[in-house]
Write an enzyme that holds these catalytic residues in place. Structure first.
Site, PDB file in Angstrom:
ATOM      1  N   PRO A   2       0.829  -1.206   0.000  1.00 38.84           N
ATOM      2  CG  PRO A   2      -0.825  -1.603   1.577  1.00 38.84           C
ATOM      3  CD  PRO A   2       0.484  -2.127   1.100  1.00 38.84           C
ATOM      4  CD  GLU A   3       2.162   3.052  -4.589  1.00 38.35           C
ATOM      5  OE1 GLU A   3       2.342   4.240  -4.944  1.00 38.35           O
ATOM      6  OE2 GLU A   3       2.209   2.096  -5.388  1.00 38.35           O
ATOM      7  CE  LYS A  51       5.460   3.015  -0.250  1.00 41.71           C
ATOM      8  NZ  LYS A  51       6.136   1.974  -1.052  1.00 41.71           N
ATOM      9  NE  ARG A 240       8.834  -3.334  -4.106  1.00 43.13           N
ATOM     10  CZ  ARG A 240       9.567  -4.220  -3.449  1.00 43.13           C
ATOM     11  NH1 ARG A 240      10.220  -5.153  -4.129  1.00 43.13           N
ATOM     12  NH2 ARG A 240       9.648  -4.184  -2.141  1.00 43.13           N
TER      13      ARG A 240
END
Length: 254
Positions: A2-3, A51, A240
């Site tokens: 989650p950002e 985050k 990523r």
């Protein structure tokens, strides 16, 4: 993972449910915090920083949590089956008379003095969703990364906090920047960071990320119709995926 936008919405939900109320149940299922008891304290508020989540109490302590890949906080009516928190995935429970917040599969959990929050978030760059962003500090940290690919710099929480693969890809797409452009070759880093900030703010308000390029592998670009491609930022095991349009975001010439 989650950002920043997801963490900001999570903080808002916890804030609405808990702030100003006395904790009647505290259960921290984490080795280093298993004996910590927050019962009797009043929740001062929850805020996000990048985050990370910081839930503060009136006795001068802060519960710091990070969701990592699988974590989530859920709020349920106290006394309901969901509030029982019997799952072996539960890592934290904070309950007031009315609402219970349950943290599942949290990736980090610490209880620190509120005055010592820097011990858990002090290494981070400016929070991109903060009320104000220290642009000068962000650009100083950006410049220190020199020729590092821009996608990797956006992902580096030590430069600015809150951007992940979604907003790295979406902000680069919006500005038509090839993700592997050297950071020191980006003409206007402050503009790029402002775009990412605006995208995240819009997602906080709407609950929806831009969705123009991230996750759209082989689908037509919304601008030119070219199939969306995906590349890699950073080296294993920290790699990523970065989605981009090979035409709109072509490598710079020369």
């Amino acid at each position: 993972m989650p950002e920043g936008d997801v963490l900001r919405r999570t903080a808002q939900r916890l804030d609405v449910a808990l702030t100003g109320h006395v904790v009647v149940r505290s259960d921290l299922r984490w080795p280093s915090a298993a004996t910590v008891d927050l019962v009797g304290t009043t929740v001062v508020g929850t805020r996000s920083y990048g985050k990370h989540l910081l839930t503060r109490f009136d006795d001068g302590r802060t519960l710091h949590t990070h969701l990592r890949m699988e974590g989530r906080w859920r709020v349920a009516r106290t006394g309901s089956p969901q509030a029982a928190a019997r799952s072996d995935e539960v890592r934290a429970v904070l309950a007031t008379q009315e609402w219970t917040a349950v943290g599942y599969q949290l990736g980090m959990l610490d209880v620190v003095r509120t005055t010592d929050e820097h011990a858990v978030i002090g290494h981070l760059g400016p929070d991109l969703l903060g009320e104000t962003v220290d642009a000068e500090e962000a650009l100083r940290r950006w410049a220190a990364r020199r020729a590092t690919p821009v996608a990797e710099v956006l992902l580096d929480q030590r430069v600015v906090a809150g951007i992940g693969t979604i907003y790295a890809a979406e902000s680069l797409f919006a500005e038509r920047i090839w993700p592997w452009t050297p950071a020191d070759a980006v003409r206007d880093p402050s503009r790029l960071l402002a775009v990412a900030r605006r995208q995240m703010q819009q997602s906080v308000a709407s609950g929806r990320p831009p969705g123009r390029v991230h996750g759209r592998l082989r689908q037509p670009c919304v601008r030119c119709g070219t199939p969306i491609a995906v590349g890699q930022a950073r080296k294993p095991p920290m790699e990523r995926p970065i989605f981009y349009c090979p035409r709109c975001q072509a490598p710079p010439t020369g």
